[in-house]
Design a protein around this motif. Structure first.
Motif, PDB file in Angstrom:
ATOM      1  N   GLU A   1       0.778  -0.997  -0.339  1.00 59.68           N
ATOM      2  CA  GLU A   1      -0.144   0.512   0.461  1.00 59.68           C
ATOM      3  C   GLU A   1       1.139   1.469  -0.365  1.00 59.68           C
ATOM      4  OE1 GLU A   1      -2.328  -0.335   3.212  1.00 59.68           O
ATOM      5  OE2 GLU A   1      -3.859  -1.631   2.420  1.00 59.68           O
ATOM      6  N   ASN A   2       2.019   1.630   0.714  1.00 60.31           N
ATOM      7  CA  ASN A   2       3.029   1.895   0.844  1.00 60.31           C
ATOM      8  C   ASN A   2       3.670   2.893  -0.226  1.00 60.31           C
ATOM      9  OD1 ASN A   2       3.744   4.631   1.935  1.00 60.31           O
ATOM     10  ND2 ASN A   2       5.714   2.980   1.680  1.00 60.31           N
TER      11      ASN A   2
ATOM     12  N   THR B   1       1.110   4.349  -3.111  1.00 64.97           N
ATOM     13  CA  THR B   1       1.153   5.866  -3.425  1.00 64.97           C
ATOM     14  C   THR B   1       1.875   6.606  -3.476  1.00 64.97           C
ATOM     15  OG1 THR B   1       0.032   5.019  -0.749  1.00 64.97           O
ATOM     16  CG2 THR B   1       0.202   6.844  -1.310  1.00 64.97           C
TER      17      THR B   1
ATOM     18  N   LYS C   1       2.777   9.349  -6.595  1.00 64.36           N
ATOM     19  CA  LYS C   1       2.865  10.503  -6.449  1.00 64.36           C
ATOM     20  C   LYS C   1       3.727  10.375  -7.471  1.00 64.36           C
ATOM     21  CE  LYS C   1       1.998  10.821  -1.381  1.00 64.36           C
ATOM     22  NZ  LYS C   1       2.572  10.892  -0.205  1.00 64.36           N
TER      23      LYS C   1
END
Length: 576
Positions: free
Chosen positions: A187-188, A191, A195
């Motif tokens: 999940e990180n 993200t 970005k």
């Protein structure tokens, strides 16, 4: 290119979800086919270890009841060969396609032919492996049955980039199945990937993206070009760069094979993890992270790999932009070469300069600039414009020199020359006049052409500015017919003599040495009496007095133009 970049981002977002790759793969194929102008069909094959073959898991514009039975072994058909070799192919002829499909087993060949939606066999094909870090998962293949035109290298690079993203997603999916603990890391990573994508989509630079990576890992990053020269550093210059640059040579490129990155101990308690920034065609550079850890966590590897992939895409887009900019500048120079005063010239000038500026052209000769690529030249141009005040310059490269167009609030170009010399000592400059109108900019270009030509035909003279030409710049603007008429009016009686060249050279040398007979004799390696004899002969033939100022002006101007016309005739003779 913009459509493919949007598709790349859309597919990245699809892959950066918790859904399995199988749920998204059909949509991915549809997006790929829609994003490549010539493509009208495609399929996605996965390697099945239990079956030891490739199977088609999704396809666009192929009939499912037929292709679902396909089982390709290693090296079988186009897709089997691409999977086995790990090398993508772009085929732009039916003959190439037939040749590579020649070893397909009969059942597979029948399933393939029966599955066609379109009539006839494909005219073009791109097939690329889906792999990450020497681990191969399958193949993407797209076909063109009906469209005109061939696939391009941009299409090939786009499909390769998508295949790499899918390979990362498959690898992540496998890891997640093995360990639920990695879900939070995934999940990180999602993200961060989004970005990173957003950085470029929002117009941020590659440099800003690298600074963002630094904040994620709190480690310094270096972006190097393909030969190891630093392009950007997230922190101050580091001694590690010398170590990296010493490693990067032709053999270093060969040693990569299919590795995405390598790790090197620098001997100073630090490790350099070097990631390729590359398309499927060539390595364009390296993204380096310096840490005190011998191994990077998987998620960090994937993040940096993703960043390197984005940088490669951004560089490809930037190169296309630079090529368009170079073409625009070369068009401007071509219009000046034709002494053009067209609306097109004014439009191009207005694009670069404000209308109330003094404009002039200067050429710069320096080995560094002439040998630089256009990207480096633009970087140098930016440094100059950041240093200069109330002045803007643009640089236009040619084979032997750099043309510099200057727009300034004053007529003085010496400031520009001084700034350039501060950066690059020992530059050689040739400067044209300043004008106040776009329509007259060609006059400044014409000055430089005259300067270069006169320097070429007379190595005794070294003009560097339009001012050095004096009245000659106006004589040179005469038409060739007018030049010849003037020369013949003043020198015809000399030119009829058998020793005409001897007399003309003596008279010109006499003027160039300020009418000093002794210096003239010394330069021509003659006795002074020979010089006096020839000068008397000239006065007699032309019926003039060399002490007369007006005669001197007319004769010196005619001798100058005679040398110009004589040299031009020699050039025409060589061409003919």
């Amino acid at each position: 290119m913009n459509q493919q970049w949007t598709a790349f981002n859309q597919i990245s977002k699809m892959l950066d979800t918790n859904q399995s790759i199988e749920l998204n793969v059909h949509k991915i194929i549809e997006i790929i086919v829609d994003s490549i102008p010539q493509a009208d069909a495609g399929f996605f094959l996965l390697w099945k270890d239990d079956l030891q073959c490739l199977t088609i898991d999704a396809a666009v514009n192929f009939q499912q009841q037929h292709y679902m039975n396909t089982r390709l072994k290693q090296n079988e058909g186009i897709s089997g060969k691409v999977y086995t070799s790990g090398q993508g192919v772009m085929l732009n002829s039916a003959a190439e396609i037939d040749y590579l499909m020649g070893n397909m087993r009969k059942p597979n060949k029948k399933y393939y032919l029966d599955s066609f939606v379109h009539y006839g066999e494909p005219k073009n094909c791109i097939s690329v492996p889906i792999e990450y870090n020497e681990e191969r998962f399958g193949v993407f293949t797209v076909d063109n049955f009906l469209n005109d035109g061939d696939f391009s290298m941009d299409d090939f690079n786009f499909l390769q980039a998508i295949a790499f993203q899918v390979a990362i997603a498959i690898r992540l999916s496998c890891d997640i199945q093995k360990s639920q603990q990695r879900t939070r890391d995934l999940e990180n990573s999602i993200t961060i990937h989004q970005k990173l994508n957003q950085h470029i989509l929002e117009g941020h630079s590659i440099e800003q993206l690298i600074l963002y990576l630094d904040t994620l890992t709190n480690d310094p990053y270096f972006l190097l070009n393909a030969v190891g020269n630093l392009e950007f550093s997230s922190r101050n210059f580091d001694r590690a760069l010398n170590f990296i640059s010493s490693l990067i040579d032709a053999n270093f490129h060969e040693n990569w094979k299919n590795q995405q990155y390598i790790s090197i101990y620098d001997g100073q308690n630090c490790y350099l993890h070097i990631f390729r920034v590359s398309s499927s065609v060539y390595i364009s550079g390296f993204l380096v992270i310096k840490t005190n850890k011998p191994h990077l966590p998987l998620m960090t590897q994937l993040t940096i790999t993703h960043a390197a992939s984005i940088i490669a895409m951004a560089q490809m887009k930037q190169r296309n932009s630079f090529e368009r900019e170079l073409q625009k500048r070369q068009s401007l120079l071509a219009l000046l070469t034709d002494y053009n005063q067209s609306i097109e010239l004014r439009t191009l000038c207005t694009y670069y300069f404000e209308t109330d500026r003094f404009l002039s052209i200067m050429t710069i000769e320096h080995h560094f600039l002439i040998s630089s690529d256009f990207t480096s030249l633009l970087n140098f141009e930016k440094r100059l414009n950041d240093t200069l005040s109330h002045t803007k310059i643009i640089l236009i490269p040619t084979k032997n020199r750099i043309y510099c167009i200057i727009g300034s609030t004053t007529k003085q170009n010496s400031t520009v020359q001084n700034v350039i010399n501060n950066f690059l000592p020992e530059c050689r400059f040739f400067t044209g006049r300043s004008v106040k109108s776009f329509d007259n900019l060609y006059l400044s270009y014409m000055d430089i052409e005259f300067i270069l030509f006169i320097n070429k035909i007379d190595n005794k003279i070294s003009y560097t500015s339009f001012k050095d030409l004096g009245v000659f710049r106006y004589l040179l603007q005469l038409s060739d017919d007018e030049k010849i008429i003037f020369v013949e009016d003043e020198l015809a009686l000399l030119m009829k003599e058998k020793n005409s060249r001897e007399l003309l050279d003596t008279l010109l040398t006499y003027f160039e040495h300020k009418k000093n007979a002794a210096l003239t004799a010394q330069y021509l390696h003659l006795h002074i009496n020979s010089i006096y004899y020839r000068l008397t002969q000239i006065e007699t033939l032309l019926q003039i007095d060399l002490a007369d100022f007006q005669n001197n002006i007319n004769l010196y101007s005619a001798l100058f133009l005679e040398k110009y016309v004589y040299h031009k005739k020699k050039q025409l003779h060589v061409i003919q």
